[in-house]
Design an enzyme around this catalytic site. Structure first.
Site, PDB file in Angstrom:
ATOM      1  N   GLY A  25       0.807  -1.219   0.000  1.00 36.65           N
ATOM      2  CA  GLY A  25       0.000   0.000   0.000  1.00 36.65           C
ATOM      3  C   GLY A  25       0.836   1.263   0.000  1.00 36.65           C
ATOM      4  CG  LEU A  27      -1.176   1.529  -3.769  1.00 33.70           C
ATOM      5  CD1 LEU A  27      -2.389   1.122  -4.612  1.00 33.70           C
ATOM      6  CD2 LEU A  27      -0.138   0.406  -3.763  1.00 33.70           C
ATOM      7  CG  HIS A  28       5.021   4.803  -4.999  1.00 32.30           C
ATOM      8  ND1 HIS A  28       5.544   4.109  -6.075  1.00 32.30           N
ATOM      9  CD2 HIS A  28       5.531   4.199  -3.896  1.00 32.30           C
ATOM     10  CE1 HIS A  28       6.346   3.159  -5.642  1.00 32.30           C
ATOM     11  NE2 HIS A  28       6.336   3.172  -4.312  1.00 32.30           N
ATOM     12  N   GLY A  30       5.192   4.001  -8.975  1.00 24.36           N
ATOM     13  CA  GLY A  30       5.910   2.733  -9.166  1.00 24.36           C
ATOM     14  C   GLY A  30       4.931   1.565  -9.129  1.00 24.36           C
ATOM     15  CG  HIS A  31       2.955   0.569  -5.465  1.00 20.73           C
ATOM     16  ND1 HIS A  31       3.174   1.634  -4.634  1.00 20.73           N
ATOM     17  CD2 HIS A  31       3.539  -0.501  -4.849  1.00 20.73           C
ATOM     18  CE1 HIS A  31       3.843   1.245  -3.555  1.00 20.73           C
ATOM     19  NE2 HIS A  31       4.088  -0.052  -3.656  1.00 20.73           N
ATOM     20  CD  GLN A 149      10.101  -7.939  -2.555  1.00 26.56           C
ATOM     21  OE1 GLN A 149      10.055  -7.694  -1.347  1.00 26.56           O
ATOM     22  NE2 GLN A 149       9.385  -7.264  -3.433  1.00 26.56           N
ATOM     23  CB  VAL A 172       8.420   4.179 -11.518  1.00 26.58           C
ATOM     24  CG1 VAL A 172       7.823   5.557 -11.745  1.00 26.58           C
ATOM     25  CG2 VAL A 172       7.819   3.170 -12.487  1.00 26.58           C
TER      26      VAL A 172
HETATM   27  P1  AMP Z   1       5.951  -2.503  -1.707  1.00 27.18           P
HETATM   28  O1  AMP Z   1       4.579  -1.922  -1.564  1.00 27.18           O
HETATM   29  O2  AMP Z   1       7.034  -1.548  -1.349  1.00 27.18           O
HETATM   30  O3  AMP Z   1       6.076  -3.857  -1.054  1.00 27.18           O
HETATM   31  O4  AMP Z   1       6.142  -2.767  -3.261  1.00 27.18           O
HETATM   32  C1  AMP Z   1       5.223  -3.540  -3.998  1.00 27.18           C
HETATM   33  C2  AMP Z   1       5.808  -3.809  -5.355  1.00 27.18           C
HETATM   34  O5  AMP Z   1       6.021  -2.574  -6.029  1.00 27.18           O
HETATM   35  C3  AMP Z   1       7.161  -4.520  -5.297  1.00 27.18           C
HETATM   36  O6  AMP Z   1       7.208  -5.488  -6.336  1.00 27.18           O
HETATM   37  C4  AMP Z   1       8.135  -3.401  -5.540  1.00 27.18           C
HETATM   38  O7  AMP Z   1       9.352  -3.829  -6.115  1.00 27.18           O
HETATM   39  C5  AMP Z   1       7.356  -2.540  -6.507  1.00 27.18           C
HETATM   40  N1  AMP Z   1       7.886  -1.176  -6.494  1.00 27.18           N
HETATM   41  C6  AMP Z   1       8.065  -0.380  -5.412  1.00 27.18           C
HETATM   42  N2  AMP Z   1       8.627   0.789  -5.779  1.00 27.18           N
HETATM   43  C7  AMP Z   1       8.825   0.724  -7.114  1.00 27.18           C
HETATM   44  C8  AMP Z   1       9.384   1.612  -8.094  1.00 27.18           C
HETATM   45  N3  AMP Z   1       9.869   2.811  -7.744  1.00 27.18           N
HETATM   46  N4  AMP Z   1       9.421   1.200  -9.372  1.00 27.18           N
HETATM   47  C9  AMP Z   1       8.938  -0.025  -9.722  1.00 27.18           C
HETATM   48  N5  AMP Z   1       8.409  -0.899  -8.865  1.00 27.18           N
HETATM   49  C10 AMP Z   1       8.344  -0.536  -7.578  1.00 27.18           C
END
Ligand code: AMP
Length: 272
Positions: A25, A27-28, A30-31, A149, A172
């Protein structure tokens, strides 16, 4: 969009072509890029938001981790998500976290993040396997931002014969180059300015590689020059099995970086 909180509700989509994006969550964009890719490639898109207690150490920010559910729901809706799954821990750990079955990555895939966070990837594997079993996706989308990961999850899928395609998605970045992360909100403006040096160091390394430099020690020295004065946890050149590389091997190399800025550990990397 359906918002489900119960594990049993997901069964209604089983058997369909499901693209799955697991997140914690806050969320930005990237998500959003993962979700957009899943939307483009699958009949059904399932996003999960679950701040997984077992991947946080007792001294970490589990309680304080940013939670922005209303904004996350709106974003998922706008991206055409079919199901948003936001379970409470009791749904995911029906026997309690102390009574859970555990999984561990092999030692060869540890180091780096695991040196700082020894049980972190155990928690990640446990929750991702549980979510895979609940969602039953054809494809699951992960960011290259969390490179270690991603490699560990790819290994789990291969080693446990899971019938799921892991789809890596590019990093991103914000306008200033910093890789987007839910934890960037912890940075004050001074720390934020310091954090920009991380992508700058990686860009500097990338430029040197484009100009023909292959020697890992030279490349790391170049990056560390840019990061001077920062608390660098690691800046390393390795292969896609996380084994150290003395020389860059095109299409097989990862340059991994973690830097402490204020209270935040920032991760970034280059896939070369
Ligand atoms: P998280 O919510 O941080 O657990 O991330 C969820 C998913 O989003 C994971 O697969 C992360 O690698 C991916 N993610 C997080 N930040 C970015 C980003 N800046 N660019 C691309 N994927 C991202």
């Amino acid at each position: 969009m359906q918002v489900y909180t119960k594990a049993s509700q997901l069964a209604s989509f089983w058997g369909q072509e499901i693209g799955f994006v697991p997140t914690m969550g806050a969320l930005h964009p990237g998500h959003a890029s993962l979700i957009a890719q899943a939307r483009a490639q699958n009949q059904i898109v399932v996003v999960s938001i679950f701040v997984n207690p077992t991947q946080f150490a007792p001294n970490e920010d589990y309680q304080a981790y940013p939670r922005t559910l209303q904004a996350d729901i709106a974003l998922c809706e706008s991206l055409g998500v079919d199901v948003l799954f936001t379970p409470e821990p009791a749904q995911i750990y029906p026997f309690g976290v102390l009574e859970r079955i555990t999984l561990q990555p092999p030692a060869s895939l540890l180091g780096f993040e695991a040196d700082m966070r020894p049980k972190h990837f155990d928690g990640v594997l446990q929750v991702v396997l549980k979510l895979f079993n609940l969602v039953r996706p054809k494809r699951a989308y992960f960011g290259q931002k969390d490179a270690q990961q991603l490699l560990i999850i790819q290994r789990m899928v291969a080693d446990l014969f899971l019938d799921i395609e892991i789809m890596p998605c590019p990093i991103v970045r914000d306008d200033d180059g910093l890789a987007l992360s839910s934890r960037n909100v912890y940075l004050n403006s001074e720390e934020r300015a310091t954090a920009r040096k991380i992508p700058q160091a990686l860009m500097y390394i990338q430029k040197a590689i484009q100009e023909g430099e292959r020697d890992s020690a030279q490349l790391i020295a170049l990056g560390l020059e840019v990061l001077q004065g920062l608390k660098v946890h690691y800046l390393s050149v390795c292969d896609r099995q996380l084994a150290p590389l003395a020389q860059i091997q095109p299409n097989q190399t990862l340059i991994l970086c973690a830097v402490q800025v204020g209270a935040v550990r920032l991760l970034d990397n280059l896939w070369v």
